[in-house]
Scaffold this motif. Sequence first.
Motif, PDB file in Angstrom:
ATOM      1  N   ALA A  49       2.514   7.580  -4.063  1.00 24.61           N
ATOM      2  CA  ALA A  49       2.640   8.264  -5.445  1.00 24.61           C
ATOM      3  C   ALA A  49       1.279   9.244  -5.356  1.00 24.61           C
ATOM      4  O   ALA A  49       1.306  10.424  -5.871  1.00 24.61           O
ATOM      5  N   ALA A  50       0.295   9.080  -4.526  1.00 28.75           N
ATOM      6  CA  ALA A  50      -0.847  10.100  -4.149  1.00 28.75           C
ATOM      7  C   ALA A  50      -0.114  10.967  -3.524  1.00 28.75           C
ATOM      8  O   ALA A  50      -0.657  12.272  -4.037  1.00 28.75           O
ATOM      9  N   GLY A  51       0.604  11.323  -2.701  1.00 25.56           N
ATOM     10  CA  GLY A  51       1.177  12.251  -2.228  1.00 25.56           C
ATOM     11  C   GLY A  51       2.021  13.147  -2.842  1.00 25.56           C
ATOM     12  O   GLY A  51       2.509  14.230  -2.634  1.00 25.56           O
ATOM     13  N   GLU A  99       0.858  -1.246  -0.030  1.00 26.73           N
ATOM     14  CA  GLU A  99       0.149   0.185   0.060  1.00 26.73           C
ATOM     15  C   GLU A  99       0.927   1.459   0.018  1.00 26.73           C
ATOM     16  O   GLU A  99       0.398   2.482  -0.631  1.00 26.73           O
ATOM     17  N   ILE A 100       2.072   1.216   0.787  1.00 25.87           N
ATOM     18  CA  ILE A 100       2.933   2.349   0.759  1.00 25.87           C
ATOM     19  C   ILE A 100       3.204   3.000  -0.632  1.00 25.87           C
ATOM     20  O   ILE A 100       3.330   4.093  -0.832  1.00 25.87           O
ATOM     21  N   SER A 160      -3.891  12.385  -4.106  1.00 29.76           N
ATOM     22  CA  SER A 160      -3.644  13.227  -3.205  1.00 29.76           C
ATOM     23  C   SER A 160      -3.905  12.566  -1.848  1.00 29.76           C
ATOM     24  O   SER A 160      -4.187  11.488  -2.033  1.00 29.76           O
ATOM     25  N   TYR A 161      -3.232  12.821  -0.742  1.00 25.55           N
ATOM     26  CA  TYR A 161      -3.502  12.423   0.480  1.00 25.55           C
ATOM     27  C   TYR A 161      -5.002  12.012   0.855  1.00 25.55           C
ATOM     28  O   TYR A 161      -5.516  10.981   1.320  1.00 25.55           O
ATOM     29  N   TYR A 162      -5.817  13.253   0.356  1.00 24.46           N
ATOM     30  CA  TYR A 162      -7.203  13.043   0.797  1.00 24.46           C
ATOM     31  C   TYR A 162      -7.766  12.142  -0.146  1.00 24.46           C
ATOM     32  O   TYR A 162      -9.197  11.690   0.217  1.00 24.46           O
ATOM     33  N   GLU A 163      -7.345  11.814  -1.097  1.00 26.55           N
ATOM     34  CA  GLU A 163      -8.043  10.859  -2.076  1.00 26.55           C
ATOM     35  C   GLU A 163      -7.551   9.450  -1.779  1.00 26.55           C
ATOM     36  O   GLU A 163      -8.276   8.272  -1.908  1.00 26.55           O
ATOM     37  N   VAL A 217       4.153  19.483   0.466  1.00 22.44           N
ATOM     38  CA  VAL A 217       2.784  19.651   0.181  1.00 22.44           C
ATOM     39  C   VAL A 217       2.208  18.456  -0.860  1.00 22.44           C
ATOM     40  O   VAL A 217       3.387  18.246  -1.702  1.00 22.44           O
ATOM     41  N   ASP A 218       1.193  17.832  -0.883  1.00 22.10           N
ATOM     42  CA  ASP A 218       0.641  17.317  -2.131  1.00 22.10           C
ATOM     43  C   ASP A 218       0.250  18.217  -3.181  1.00 22.10           C
ATOM     44  O   ASP A 218       0.202  19.507  -2.950  1.00 22.10           O
ATOM     45  N   ALA A 219      -0.370  17.609  -4.422  1.00 22.23           N
ATOM     46  CA  ALA A 219      -0.412  18.425  -5.456  1.00 22.23           C
ATOM     47  C   ALA A 219      -1.828  19.212  -5.238  1.00 22.23           C
ATOM     48  O   ALA A 219      -2.056  20.287  -5.978  1.00 22.23           O
ATOM     49  N   THR A 220      -2.426  18.959  -4.287  1.00 22.44           N
ATOM     50  CA  THR A 220      -3.789  19.787  -3.732  1.00 22.44           C
ATOM     51  C   THR A 220      -3.386  20.839  -2.902  1.00 22.44           C
ATOM     52  O   THR A 220      -4.357  21.397  -2.215  1.00 22.44           O
ATOM     53  N   GLY A 221      -1.965  20.952  -2.501  1.00 23.68           N
ATOM     54  CA  GLY A 221      -1.716  21.861  -1.141  1.00 23.68           C
ATOM     55  C   GLY A 221      -1.779  21.369   0.065  1.00 23.68           C
ATOM     56  O   GLY A 221      -1.786  21.887   1.348  1.00 23.68           O
ATOM     57  N   THR A 222      -2.022  19.985   0.194  1.00 22.41           N
ATOM     58  CA  THR A 222      -2.336  19.272   1.318  1.00 22.41           C
ATOM     59  C   THR A 222      -1.030  19.136   2.122  1.00 22.41           C
ATOM     60  O   THR A 222      -0.216  18.414   1.368  1.00 22.41           O
ATOM     61  N   PRO A 223      -0.681  19.770   3.363  1.00 22.00           N
ATOM     62  CA  PRO A 223       0.620  19.325   4.049  1.00 22.00           C
ATOM     63  C   PRO A 223       0.857  17.997   4.361  1.00 22.00           C
ATOM     64  O   PRO A 223      -0.239  17.128   4.652  1.00 22.00           O
ATOM     65  N   PHE A 224       1.947  17.451   4.391  1.00 23.94           N
ATOM     66  CA  PHE A 224       2.249  15.869   4.920  1.00 23.94           C
ATOM     67  C   PHE A 224       2.271  15.902   6.310  1.00 23.94           C
ATOM     68  O   PHE A 224       3.384  16.086   6.923  1.00 23.94           O
TER      69      PHE A 224
END
Lengths: 441, 441
Positions: free
Chosen positions: A228-230, A222-223, A244-247, A306-313
């Motif tokens: 890849a999402a992030g 899963e990692i 994205s993380y949220y997806e 951040v990911d591509a939607t601006g969500t911080p890791f």
Amino acid sequence: MKHFYSYSLSVFLVSALLYSPTGTAQEKTTYLTAAESDPVKLGWMVGSPPPPDRILHFEDGSFFEFPALRWSVAHMRQFMPTVNVSRGLGNAIPLSVDLRTDIDALKYVPLGEKKAITWEEGLQKNYTDGILILHHGTVVYERYFGALTPDGQHAAMSVTKSFTGTLGIVLAEEGLIDPSKLVADYLPELKNSAFGDATVRQVMDMTTALQFSEDYADPNAEIWKFSAAGNPLPKPKDYQDPKSYYEYLPTVKKSGKHGTAFGYKTVNSDVLGWIIARVTGKTVPTLLSEKIWQKIGTEQDGYYSVDATGTPFAGGGYNLGLHDMARFGQLILNNGVVSGEQIIPKSAIADIRKGGDQKAFKKANYKLLKGWSYRDMWWITNNEHGAFCARGVHGQVIYIDPKADMVIVRFASHPVAANGANDPYSLPAYHAVAKFLRATK
Amino acid sequence: MKHFYSYSLSVFLVSALLYSPTGTAQEKTTYLTAAESDPVKLGWMVGSPPPPDRILHFEDGSFFEFPALRWSVAHMRQFMPTVNVSRGLGNAIPLSVDLRTDIDALKYVPLGEKKAITWEEGLQKNYTDGILILHHGTVVYERYFGALTPDGQHAAMSVTKSFTGTLGIVLAEEGLIDPSKLVADYLPELKNSAFGDATVRQVMDMTTALQFSEDYADPNAEIWKFSAAGNPLPKPKDYQDPKSYYEYLPTVKKSGKHGTAFGYKTVNSDVLGWIIARVTGKTVPTLLSEKIWQKIGTEQDGYYSVDATGTPFAGGGYNLGLHDMARFGQLILNNGVVSGEQIIPKSAIADIRKGGDQKAFKKANYKLLKGWSYRDMWWITNNEHGAFCARGVHGQVIYIDPKADMVIVRFASHPVAANGANDPYSLPAYHAVAKFLRATK
């Protein structure tokens, strides 16, 4: 697997993150020593232009291969988009300094060894980039190596989780988050995921039961999809996986029963970061700035990847200066007080310090962390000094020892990600210097 | 042309950079007003996650389309890799503040119009994000709009060139650069390019004769390859063109005779940045930090965008806070002195202020900039107050008026890149407030 989009900061940070419970195989490899791998000597990214074999890239992962990673941990923003954590515009609260010269010669026996080494020798064993000790709130020791400078910033890796966890318990004490509620009560998006029927507390203490493998040898782990999402790089047109993380987080599946065993999975921190964002309407970096960074007298801004939607890791993306990490550690040691002012609730720190479920922790089978527990995304040693810490791969740490009234902060770039590789030289050193300081002053 | 790699920060910044000499066509388009396009109201990148139509991306250029660009100019680091410009760890030198309430009502007649408008109305006309006026070194006016806050950072666009030019003339006065030498004397890599037989002075004053079109309608325009070269995103495997600024610059071809006409081409700034890096062994951001940022009492770090090899965009990549841009402007106005200390040589500022070749400038045919010249990458108005300025697309400015002892700094996000669109409301406003301040205090 070597598409540019399957690489990501997350891979390198989350990896272990994966604290190798068995912790054997990797140590057998022979690596360049700290001196041999000195990133300044190796000249990464220096020159106009740098020599071709000294140019590092994010997309092929070269920036995070040892020994190059020794340079990159102090220059993460150069490889990826980031967001700022403002310290505000006021003056810093100066750290008092009274350096001791008797620490370098301090001896201790590394775990699993018989011969003592000195504290100073240990710094090299651990590929230390920067280390600072506060005793009674005063800097008594400070050293820099590698690519880090006092005004530089270094990746905190999973120490980031303890920032997220601290914000989480602060919001809980302030009444904005009820840890006994279900995650789905805050994030309906996660209703059908593993997190749906987990409590926020289980997320905060990582006792969720998740099907989430961080085995890099397994292309179906899963990692890979999480990383890849992030990954902030553009996705190929035919890319079908979460972007994205949220997806990604809603796709995590349950495996087992929540609340019974500690399972160190980075996605818990990102779920907590999401809950924090949902209840406050602010990102984790913004909230960290407002609630802590602007209030504890920091001298530098920090930053998050951040990911591509601006969500911080929220699980591993924070970068900050060594002095400021010390200030944060002192805030926790001082039960939330800075310069006589209660910055964050004392009850929040008390919740961290009381520790987590030792029985649940034991099931994770960490050979070097017997008797420890995990609470609010902090590691609790349960040793004779009541020490607890924030830990990140490659040797990042905030080590807080209440009995010795001591905080150690360290940035490092150990060739092996899992802390099992540096713990034998770190944990006894921390405890030795704590006992030494307690006895001598 | 819509491959992700053909988009780049450079396109948007360099573009115009392209100060449209004829300056007509674009103004006919109707844009949302400043109030209608308020980036806070439009909610870019807000939410967990943001709504799909409020998520901005670098690779498709959406982040820099109006009105989204109004948010992005204050959040550039979130879209691309960057490097830090450290302010050091000391305290800022506070700006003295004595705000006036009589400036907003000040009236002036925009260029080409007959009816006067107020200063405050002009702020909206120009899509101002932040503006600050120093008079006799004291802040007499300060306003924020859009997505900018006092502790935020904003893209300086081509104002960056004036930072590069200032460093260049400082190094010249210190004897590290001889402006009369050929570029190829410093950069053998450029021997066979247009720059090979140009003097450093011609580069500093942009009187090089270059075949470098910034016509976006022409798919063969040089600007496209320059932008693609500077784009930090991974290049496709079959990509044959230059992959960095330093790979691109040697490909620039000559067109005409150096030293005869002003030609505003961003590549000159990047060549000067390269010379600076070569003679000092330091990057422009590092040198800016050491020579200026750490010495003028700034309160925030700044940052530069970089290409895939870590080379900063010396022609347009700097981002900084409004207060600090004012401190830099005051440094220049004060002939290099801060708090009684000579930070940079007085002779360097004198070289800027004496101006460039007006005859050469005239050939560029700027309708709104009659009698101006260009020196050390600063714009010299040659008006009755001896005003000079740093200018960047979408309305960025440092406007220095020695006779009025005044500095105006402004960040903006005008829908039209070329300053010809906002100059009618900017230039007369600056001069009006200068005369007003000079007369009243």
